[in-house]
Motif scaffolding. Structure first.
Motif, mmCIF file in Angstrom:
data_model
loop_
_atom_site.group_PDB
_atom_site.id
_atom_site.type_symbol
_atom_site.label_atom_id
_atom_site.label_comp_id
_atom_site.label_asym_id
_atom_site.label_seq_id
_atom_site.Cartn_x
_atom_site.Cartn_y
_atom_site.Cartn_z
ATOM 1 N N PRO A 158 32.602 14.730 43.518
ATOM 2 C CA PRO A 158 34.258 14.485 44.228
ATOM 3 C C PRO A 158 35.263 14.865 43.703
ATOM 4 O O PRO A 158 34.897 15.260 42.431
ATOM 5 C CB PRO A 158 33.453 12.779 43.911
ATOM 6 C CG PRO A 158 32.778 12.702 43.026
ATOM 7 C CD PRO A 158 32.096 13.729 42.795
ATOM 8 N N THR A 159 36.377 15.870 44.634
ATOM 9 C CA THR A 159 37.716 15.677 44.128
ATOM 10 C C THR A 159 38.568 14.355 43.082
ATOM 11 O O THR A 159 37.610 13.669 43.453
ATOM 12 C CB THR A 159 38.338 15.667 45.101
ATOM 13 O OG1 THR A 159 38.475 15.075 45.630
ATOM 14 C CG2 THR A 159 37.812 17.401 45.970
ATOM 15 N N GLY A 160 39.293 14.702 42.346
ATOM 16 C CA GLY A 160 39.607 13.606 41.379
ATOM 17 C C GLY A 160 38.501 13.269 40.636
ATOM 18 O O GLY A 160 39.094 11.885 39.930
ATOM 19 N N MET A 161 37.464 13.502 39.702
ATOM 20 C CA MET A 161 36.756 12.983 39.215
ATOM 21 C C MET A 161 37.246 12.815 38.014
ATOM 22 O O MET A 161 38.452 13.754 37.362
ATOM 23 C CB MET A 161 35.653 13.934 38.757
ATOM 24 C CG MET A 161 34.348 13.167 38.160
ATOM 25 S SD MET A 161 32.610 14.395 37.515
ATOM 26 C CE MET A 161 33.362 16.263 37.146
ATOM 27 N N PRO A 162 36.936 11.637 37.083
ATOM 28 C CA PRO A 162 37.418 11.771 35.475
ATOM 29 C C PRO A 162 36.953 12.907 34.387
ATOM 30 O O PRO A 162 36.390 13.313 34.711
ATOM 31 C CB PRO A 162 37.416 10.670 35.414
ATOM 32 C CG PRO A 162 36.904 9.437 36.090
ATOM 33 C CD PRO A 162 36.219 10.559 37.399
ATOM 34 N N SER A 163 38.842 13.136 34.208
ATOM 35 C CA SER A 163 38.414 15.130 33.215
ATOM 36 C C SER A 163 37.208 14.192 31.562
ATOM 37 O O SER A 163 36.807 14.982 31.834
ATOM 38 C CB SER A 163 39.710 15.216 32.444
ATOM 39 O OG SER A 163 39.716 14.088 32.326
ATOM 40 N N ILE A 164 37.546 13.257 31.628
ATOM 41 C CA ILE A 164 36.399 12.748 30.374
ATOM 42 C C ILE A 164 34.716 13.605 30.055
ATOM 43 O O ILE A 164 34.768 14.279 30.060
ATOM 44 C CB ILE A 164 36.540 11.427 29.547
ATOM 45 C CG1 ILE A 164 36.143 10.768 28.159
ATOM 46 C CG2 ILE A 164 36.095 10.821 31.576
ATOM 47 C CD1 ILE A 164 35.491 9.663 28.117
ATOM 48 N N ILE A 165 34.517 13.939 31.940
ATOM 49 C CA ILE A 165 32.648 13.582 31.668
ATOM 50 C C ILE A 165 32.783 15.518 31.857
ATOM 51 O O ILE A 165 31.880 15.770 30.989
ATOM 52 C CB ILE A 165 32.781 13.409 33.252
ATOM 53 C CG1 ILE A 165 32.731 12.131 33.600
ATOM 54 C CG2 ILE A 165 31.069 13.600 34.311
ATOM 55 C CD1 ILE A 165 32.527 11.337 35.514
ATOM 56 N N ALA A 166 33.695 16.150 32.529
ATOM 57 C CA ALA A 166 33.697 17.436 32.263
ATOM 58 C C ALA A 166 34.173 17.996 30.894
ATOM 59 O O ALA A 166 33.786 19.060 30.689
ATOM 60 C CB ALA A 166 34.345 18.457 33.224
ATOM 61 N N ASP A 167 35.018 17.354 30.538
ATOM 62 C CA ASP A 167 35.693 18.057 29.387
ATOM 63 C C ASP A 167 34.432 17.102 28.134
ATOM 64 O O ASP A 167 34.028 18.640 27.271
ATOM 65 C CB ASP A 167 37.074 16.699 28.640
ATOM 66 C CG ASP A 167 38.246 17.389 29.713
ATOM 67 O OD1 ASP A 167 37.636 18.760 30.180
ATOM 68 O OD2 ASP A 167 38.746 16.829 29.317
ATOM 69 N N THR A 168 33.496 16.255 27.809
ATOM 70 C CA THR A 168 33.051 15.755 27.081
ATOM 71 C C THR A 168 31.838 16.515 27.268
ATOM 72 O O THR A 168 31.118 17.750 26.387
ATOM 73 C CB THR A 168 32.018 14.426 27.601
ATOM 74 O OG1 THR A 168 33.531 13.973 27.244
ATOM 75 C CG2 THR A 168 31.059 14.230 26.792
ATOM 76 N N ALA A 169 31.293 17.115 28.736
ATOM 77 C CA ALA A 169 30.074 18.647 28.976
ATOM 78 C C ALA A 169 30.319 19.545 28.163
ATOM 79 O O ALA A 169 29.506 19.813 27.645
ATOM 80 C CB ALA A 169 30.109 18.195 30.023
ATOM 81 N N ALA A 170 31.702 20.358 28.189
ATOM 82 C CA ALA A 170 31.751 21.452 27.906
ATOM 83 C C ALA A 170 31.920 21.720 26.093
ATOM 84 O O ALA A 170 31.119 21.790 25.521
ATOM 85 C CB ALA A 170 33.377 21.435 27.961
ATOM 86 N N THR A 171 32.209 20.567 26.077
ATOM 87 C CA THR A 171 32.342 19.972 23.853
ATOM 88 C C THR A 171 31.165 19.744 23.465
ATOM 89 O O THR A 171 30.726 20.766 22.790
ATOM 90 C CB THR A 171 32.916 18.937 23.861
ATOM 91 O OG1 THR A 171 34.580 18.625 24.008
ATOM 92 C CG2 THR A 171 33.516 18.946 22.314
#
Length: 605
Positions: free
Chosen positions: A269-282
């Motif tokens: 979905p659009t507007g998903m909290p950034s912590i999800i993608a940022d955590t996955a990338a880290t």
């Protein structure tokens, strides 16, 4: 036990207001045990009815407290009852409309994730099915898969069209499974405790099902099985399935999945909290292939920073079915399988790996008395992520610490240059890191995942209270009797001497006269001359009080002599005899069976 306890409090101890406390259990525990909900009105009405009885009973004696004290005790009883009602664990799942059936976890139209969260926190543990399989390892039983994560509520995707072409006697080949992946055909016989289901627990990937009643159809891609039309009765059925065994090299070599068919497994979905993608990338910054990234996500969630906790408070509407819940979970690092599975699924999608959530049952435990049979209970309800790798198909992962079985894929013997018959050496990106993360998660959890819930502790405390009820009733009886020495009256104190002798085994029956009891005490205790004189004086006071003409006066009993005699009786017996006298007082049993020994009006309290 409650009847004897209430009778002792009312008839023997003359404490009718305390008798209301055990009676309140009848208004609380049965309803709570079958989880019909908290009944504030019912508990309050019961307490009010009890207070009304106390008010109507206008008899007065020296032991009755004022009305204000009774009201305060009644209010305390209501508050205590409500607290107890919240702590007592549910023992049996509430039945649906048809009596005698288990509550369906996956009901038509219900959000499986929400229902799963309800069941996880319900506390009941009942058998839902048993199975016997030819597989080399216990099997996971999938019920539904969730792939549409765009809305606030996540539900399984159902297929449209004629279900007659998707009958369960034959299944299509599983999506993406290549010919070079080793596989084994296995058979699993399942005995379901549910009288009816709308979705069927089956191993993945199934190839055929035999023994079902009515029409059932498989769902494309997921190969889950749903009843056609109304829910169907389920008893015993046999599932033929494949047990696949891809290698680490095959999973690492899988090309990125492409094509419109996988868009729904990558959609976010659009507007998903950034912590999800940022955590996955880290977390996956040092991982090369898609499989290495998946293992890195699994290891991160199973690591020492996360804790399995079924009591995790939710900050959003629902149980793991919202991106806000996943963001809150990654921030708090506490949750249960729904949160771990949802988080890994969404983070995998942010990395371009097709992913979906599977909901069903973990393998359960072997039955000791039935070799080869596994028992699956309501506590085995589980959710886990499935990630897609071209050539291997949909692959199960286990990010929840302390739950389930972490899949370990074998090392290709030829690629590693080892003897195929020798034990494979795990690679850091697969088994070894999973092993370490599982141990770390267990250490971080501190055993809390499998520990007893608060309700279980409350139930244990309740059992201890019931076991200690005889000792409590006996202590209250002793206190009331000895208090009569200050009136002064010696009869109740002598009754206490008699019952103490009975509890300690000095007497074998409860029919002894005061003089016979005194003779027995002389024989057992071998008193000193001073103790002998005190005992004879106490006997004379008791006999004069009981048998002299009404109105005859005499000396009062020596309170110190009575307490000294009781102490001397206990000191002369073994530790085991004293313990039995405290926990299992024979005098209470004798009194309850004989409906209390008759007493003369002079000694009746």
């Amino acid at each position: 036990m409650l009847a004897v306890l209430v009778d002792a409090l009312v008839a023997e101890l003359r404490l009718p207001w305390l008798a209301g406390l055990p009676l309140l259990l009848l208004a609380i525990v049965p309803a709570r045990a079958v989880a019909v909900g908290d009944d504030l009105g019912g508990v309050t009405a019961t307490a009010a009815a009890f207070l009304l009885l106390v008010w109507v009973d206008r008899r007065r004696d020296i032991t009755r407290p004022p009305a204000s004290t009774a009201a305060a005790l009644g209010a305390t009883a209501v508050i205590g009852a409500l607290v107890l009602q919240a702590l007592v664990p549910t023992l049996v799942n509430p039945a649906p409309a048809s009596a005698g059936t288990l509550r369906p976890v996956f009901a038509p139209g219900a959000d499986p994730l929400v229902r799963l969260g309800e069941q996880l926190r319900r506390g009941a543990d009942v058998t839902v099915l048993t199975y016997k399989t030819t597989a080399s390892t216990p099997v996971y039983l999938r019920v539904v898969t969730i792939d549409n994560l765009s809305g606030d509520e996540w539900a399984p995707t159902t297929s449209e069209g004629d279900p007659s072409s998707r009958q369960v006697l034959t299944f299509p080949s599983p999506e993406g499974l290549g010919e070079d992946v080793e596989r084994e055909e296995v058979s699993t016989v399942i005995n379901d405790a549910y009288q009816q289901r709308s979705w069927l627990p089956v191993p993945y990937p199934a190839t055929s099902i035999d023994g079902l009643v009515g029409d059932w159809a498989w769902e494309p891609d997921a190969l889950t099985v749903q009843a056609v039309g109304p829910v169907r009765p389920v008893d015993e059925y046999t599932v033929s399935s494949l047990q696949t065994d891809p290698t680490v090299e095959q999973l690492q070599a899988a090309p990125p999945a492409g094509g419109a068919a996988f868009d729904r497994y990558l959609s976010l979905p659009t507007g998903m909290p950034s912590i999800i993608a940022d955590t996955a990338a880290t977390v996956t910054a040092d991982a090369g292939t898609g499989y290495d990234k998946a293992v890195a996500l699994q290891d991160y969630l199973r690591g020492r920073d996360f804790t399995y906790d079924e009591e995790t408070p939710q900050r959003a509407d629902g149980d793991g079915d919202s991106m806000d819940v996943i963001a809150a979970f990654l921030d708090a690092k506490r949750g249960y399988c729904v949160h771990f599975a949802s988080a890994m699924t969404v983070m995998a999608r942010t990395l371009g790996i097709p992913a979906r959530i599977a909901v069903g049952y973990q393998p359960g435990e072997r039955r000791i008395n039935q070799p080869g049979v596994f028992e699956v209970t309501s506590h085995d309800l589980h959710a886990w992520p499935e990630l897609y790798f071209e050539g291997a198909g949909w692959v199960r992962f286990e990010p929840t610490p302390g739950r389930g079985d972490v899949p370990r894929y074998r090392q290709d013997a030829q690629a590693s240059g080892t003897d195929p018959s020798s034990a494979p050496t795990p690679t850091p990106s697969a088994a070894a890191r999973s092993d370490r993360s599982e141990e770390d998660a267990a250490a971080a959890a501190g055993g809390s995942a499998g520990g007893p819930p608060l309700g279980g502790a409350a139930l244990g405390a309740g059992v201890l209270v019931l076991l200690g009820a005889p000792a409590l009733a006996r202590a209250l009886r002793r206190r009331r009797r000895l208090a009569a020495l200050r009136v002064p009256r010696a009869g109740p104190a002598w009754d206490e001497v008699h019952d103490t002798a009975l509890d300690l085994g000095i007497l074998q029956s409860g029919a002894d006269t005061p003089r016979a009891l005194a003779a027995r005490l002389e024989e057992v205790l071998s008193p000193s001359p001073e103790e002998h004189a005190q005992l004879q004086k106490l006997l004379a006071v008791v006999e004069r009080e009981r048998f002299a003409r009404p109105g005859t006066t005499g000396d009062a009993a020596d309170e110190r002599a009575v307490h000294g005699l009781l102490h001397r009786m206990r000191a002369g017996r073994s530790r085991g005899a004293r313990l039995r006298a405290t926990l299992l007082p024979k005098s209470l049993v004798t009194w309850a069976l004989s409906l209390r020994r008759p007493e003369t009006p002079a000694t009746a309290s």
